[in-house]
Design a protein around this motif. Structure first.
Motif, PDB file in Angstrom:
ATOM      1  N   ARG C  40     -38.305-189.542  88.230  1.00  0.00           N
ATOM      2  CA  ARG C  40     -37.296-189.133  87.262  1.00  0.00           C
ATOM      3  C   ARG C  40     -36.458-190.320  86.812  1.00  0.00           C
ATOM      4  N   CYS C  43     -38.456-192.827  84.296  1.00  0.00           N
ATOM      5  CA  CYS C  43     -39.080-192.314  83.071  1.00  0.00           C
ATOM      6  C   CYS C  43     -38.363-192.851  81.826  1.00  0.00           C
ATOM      7  N   GLY C  46     -36.872-190.020  79.828  1.00  0.00           N
ATOM      8  CA  GLY C  46     -35.905-189.112  80.439  1.00  0.00           C
ATOM      9  C   GLY C  46     -36.398-187.679  80.365  1.00  0.00           C
ATOM     10  N   CYS C  47     -37.726-187.482  80.421  1.00  0.00           N
ATOM     11  CA  CYS C  47     -38.253-186.116  80.241  1.00  0.00           C
ATOM     12  C   CYS C  47     -38.747-185.521  81.551  1.00  0.00           C
ATOM     13  N   ILE C  48     -38.446-186.193  82.677  1.00  0.00           N
ATOM     14  CA  ILE C  48     -38.857-185.635  83.973  1.00  0.00           C
ATOM     15  C   ILE C  48     -37.684-184.869  84.586  1.00  0.00           C
ATOM     16  N   PHE C  49     -37.980-183.699  85.124  1.00  0.00           N
ATOM     17  CA  PHE C  49     -36.923-182.898  85.742  1.00  0.00           C
ATOM     18  C   PHE C  49     -37.294-182.577  87.192  1.00  0.00           C
ATOM     19  N   ASP C  59     -41.413-182.644  80.786  1.00  0.00           N
ATOM     20  CA  ASP C  59     -41.437-181.901  79.540  1.00  0.00           C
ATOM     21  C   ASP C  59     -42.518-182.526  78.657  1.00  0.00           C
TER      22      ASP C  59
END
Lengths: 384, 301, 87
Positions: C40, C43, C46-49, C59
């Motif tokens: 996270r 990335c 910033g699309c990892i949750f 995402d």
């Protein structure tokens, strides 16, 4: 209250009354006395303002850009090379529709380096999207600065204003000036409340990338707003007259033009000399007048047309030249008469570059040469 | 999706148009997350500005201002002065940022002015070691022997003949309270340095090493590893200066040979072709060796 | 006429950069994950949750398939799979 004061210090006092929260400048002759005056005012605690001494005019313009974007009234002043170094930022400020006031103490451009007056500096940036107003006297210079904040901060305008005052001839000239009170200026000028600003409570992105899909509309919008400025300038001048009791500014000033066969057209302090000559000639029965152009940008096409249309001869007298072509004001005025039924013979003259004296004799030389087949860009007072 | 992700998106949102694996987009997100929402950002022209603010879209969840290439530090000075005038400077942080060209070349004068005047601003330089936005031209921060489009390797050239400018020392020489370097290869170090910088009043400078897969010509999945190797070979020391004095440097237990950093990158491929290349690599190793000594990078047992 | 180009926060979300992927995409196996958050953190989109072990994912509307998450994962719990395959 009337006082005898040097032009630069008068402007400094006026800016103090307009209460900018951020002032930033870089020294260049003949602008220096203005910012020195302001620095002292801030140092004496008479104005609560951040006075930022920067390392270049590029940064001076950038600092006031940032301050305006953050929602604070700001001010800067420069001349000549300094204005040219700012050029990139000037276009940027106008494109971002940020309200600002800048004083240009008009001075020649190097090379050769020359610290004396002409209009080549401000005329060079006339296409930047700034409103450009030229002052004839110190009093008018003072009044125009107050009007400038009113114009630039109008929510329908949001375009920066450059007040052009002749270096030395006005900046270093002692004159009796009617200085308004703080109360009068406060009444005329509302506190700065910009349409948009950098605000953590309501974050926006300013200074975006505008691709071919949206760039052209930004330029069209400025062009359209300039039409609104043409309406607003006379209104603000009218409101100013009501509030302060004297007429100052406006788009143009007609001086003995109504029955004139010959009309001289000029900007700035040069107009005063032309008026003197016109007065002399009027006593001899010559039908001659002067048209003072206060607003060079936006270009007051209709006002100039109305003032000149009945004249037989017009002489445009300029302290600048678009090298390889004509004086810029000459070009503008020639263009507006193209195809019109009523059209005087329009001649163009270049005078007073790099501080060369403009004498009554040189003005008479111009008047003598105005004719049906007169010059288009004749240099007056050359020593060849 | 968790709450945290939504917060992140507010500060630096998805949908920007950086290349896959862009070190600068990672750096910007790390900086902003560490800084938090009470921040105003000014940005120089460059990749970051272009890929994050194509109208009508923006990735920025904080007030953000771009003007020109060389004036990010100057417009930030204006913003900071305005906040001072408004009495808001104690509650709102100002970050000014730019790439290596916008910082070390065309923007150096404005940055020096900002530091000298003592503005309460954190300046962040995202150093990807060339003008990437215009197509990989050499900048003052391009390392020695790098192949760029304006310092190409050729029959008689092994790439950029000039050394990399030392921006951290230039800034430290202004005797500012804090000047440091970090790398996206060490994301937690980036964030702790941003937080530390923002806890200090006055001018601060953070130099971030951010690999560019396009310009460095490495696979997009190696961004973090390449960034780490730059530090581990001592070619990019991570250091901290306070008021002009070196106060810390990231120590290295094992220092890797520079070849390990150079080899995976196409911009150095010309050095691995012949005997002359070997000599050039020896010169680059010399730069690393000087860094080890100068910054005392070797970990003591 | 005021044409001031300003943009609002989050407006870039309308630009679905996931369509850029041509070859590979990450698959979060959620087997050996230790919840270190490194994927996270690194990335670029910033699309990892995710925040606890075996909860991480990305995402795909925005993931450009750069693969740094798979490289950084200390447990090899993220693998890159061909674009056509099911995550």
């Amino acid at each position: 209250m009337k006082e005898f004061i040097e032009g630069s210090y008068a402007i400094a006092k006026i800016i103090k009354l307009c209460k900018p929260g951020v002032i930033s400048a870089y020294p260049i002759t003949p602008q220096t006395h203005i910012v020195e005056g302001l620095a002292q005012i801030v140092a004496d605690g008479e104005l609560k303002s951040e006075f930022i001494n920067v390392e270049s005019e590029h940064s001076a313009a950038s600092v006031v850009l940032g301050a305006s974007a953050a929602g604070v009234r700001a001010y800067t002043a420069t001349s000549s090379q300094g204005l040219l170094l700012m050029t990139e930022v000037l276009f940027n400020i106008a494109g971002m529709r940020l309200p600002l006031v800048l004083t240009c103490a008009n001075r020649a451009i190097s090379a050769p380096i020359n610290i004396w007056n002409d209009h080549q500096d401000s005329v060079t940036v006339r296409d930047s999207g700034w409103i450009q107003l030229y002052a004839e006297t110190v009093q008018e210079a003072c009044d125009l600065h107050i009007q400038a904040y009113k114009i630039t901060e109008d929510h329908n305008i949001q375009l920066p204003v450059m007040i052009c005052i002749d270096g030395y001839l006005l900046t270093h000239c002692g004159e009796v000036v009617d200085m308004p009170s703080q109360g009068e200026v406060d009444k005329f000028l509302s506190p700065f409340s910009p349409l948009y600003k950098l605000d953590v409570a309501n974050p926006i992105t300013m200074g975006v990338l505008g691709d071919p899909d949206c760039y052209m509309e930004t330029r069209y919008a400025i062009q359209e707003t300039m039409k609104d400025v043409l309406k607003l300038i006379p209104k603000v001048a009218g409101d100013f007259e009501k509030a302060f009791g004297r007429l100052s500014g406006g788009l143009v000033e007609k001086y003995k033009t109504d029955d004139a066969e010959k009309i001289l057209v000029a900007k700035g302090s040069l107009v005063g000399t032309l008026k003197d000559v016109v007065d002399d000639l009027r006593t001899k029965g010559v039908k001659i007048g002067v048209l003072k152009v206060v607003s060079h940008r936006p270009f007051p096409e209709d006002a100039i047309f109305d003032a000149l249309k009945k004249a037989k001869y017009v002489g445009i007298v300029e302290k600048s030249i678009s090298l390889g072509a004509y004086g810029p004001l000459y070009t503008d005025i020639k263009a507006l008469f193209q195809g019109k039924k009523e059209s005087p013979c329009i001649n163009g003259f270049v005078i007073g570059l790099g501080g060369r004296d403009v004498t009554k004799e040189s003005v008479k030389e111009i008047i003598d040469q105005i004719s049906e087949f007169g010059p288009t860009n004749k240099f007056i007072g050359l020593k060849l | 999706m968790t709450e945290k992700l939504i917060t992140e998106k507010k500060l630096f949102a998805c949908g920007h148009t950086a290349c896959a694996g862009c070190g600068q987009s990672l750096g910007a997100r790390l900086v902003l997350e560490a800084a938090g929402p009470n921040t105003i950002v000014t940005n120089a022209t460059g990749c970051l500005e272009v890929f994050s603010t194509r109208y009508p879209e923006s990735s920025w969840g904080v007030p953000w201002l771009h003007s020109l290439f060389e004036n990010s530090a100057a417009i930030a000075s204006g913003v900071e002065s305005a906040l001072k005038h408004l009495g808001k400077i104690d509650t709102i942080r100002v970050i000014s940022q730019g790439g290596d060209g916008g910082t070390a070349d065309i923007g150096l004068q404005a940055l020096s002015g900002m530091m000298e005047r003592g503005h309460d601003i954190l300046y962040v330089c995202y150093d990807n070691e060339a003008y990437m936005n215009t197509g990989i031209q050499r900048s003052g921060l391009t390392p020695f022997d790098t192949n760029t489009t304006t310092s190409p390797a050729g029959k008689i050239s092994s790439g950029n003949p000039l050394p990399k400018k030392n921006m951290v020392e230039i800034c430290a020489a202004h005797r500012i309270p804090y000047a440091a370097s970090s790398s996206v290869g060490f994301p937690l170090d980036v964030q702790s340095k941003v937080k530390k910088a923002l806890s200090i009043r006055g001018p601060k400078y953070l130099h971030l090493h951010v690999p560019c897969p396009l310009g460095w010509r490495h696979p997009s999945n190696l961004t973090i590893n390449i960034a780490k190797l730059a530090v581990e070979t001592a070619l990019f020391p991570m250091v901290e200066y306070e008021y002009g004095k070196l106060v810390s440097s990231r120590k290295l237990v094992t220092i890797k040979p520079v070849e390990e950093y150079l080899k995976p990158q196409g911009r150095f491929a010309h050095l691995f072709k012949d005997e002359k290349g070997k000599q050039e690599i020896a010169k680059i190793q010399q730069i690393a060796n000087q860094n080890i000594e100068y910054y005392n990078l070797k970990a003591t047992k | 006429m005021i044409k001031h180009l300003t943009s609002k926060p989050g407006s870039s979300l309308s630009n679905k950069t996931g369509s850029w992927r041509t070859e590979v995409k990450p698959k979060f196996l959620r087997k050996n994950c230790i919840g270190c958050k490194m994927c996270r953190l690194v990335c670029p989109e910033g699309c990892i949750f995710g925040d606890k072990k075996n909860t991480y994912g990305c995402d795909y509307q925005y993931c450009k398939g750069c693969g740094n998450c798979a490289v950084i994962c200390p447990k090899k719990d993220i693998i890159m799979i061909p674009e056509g395959e099911k995550e």
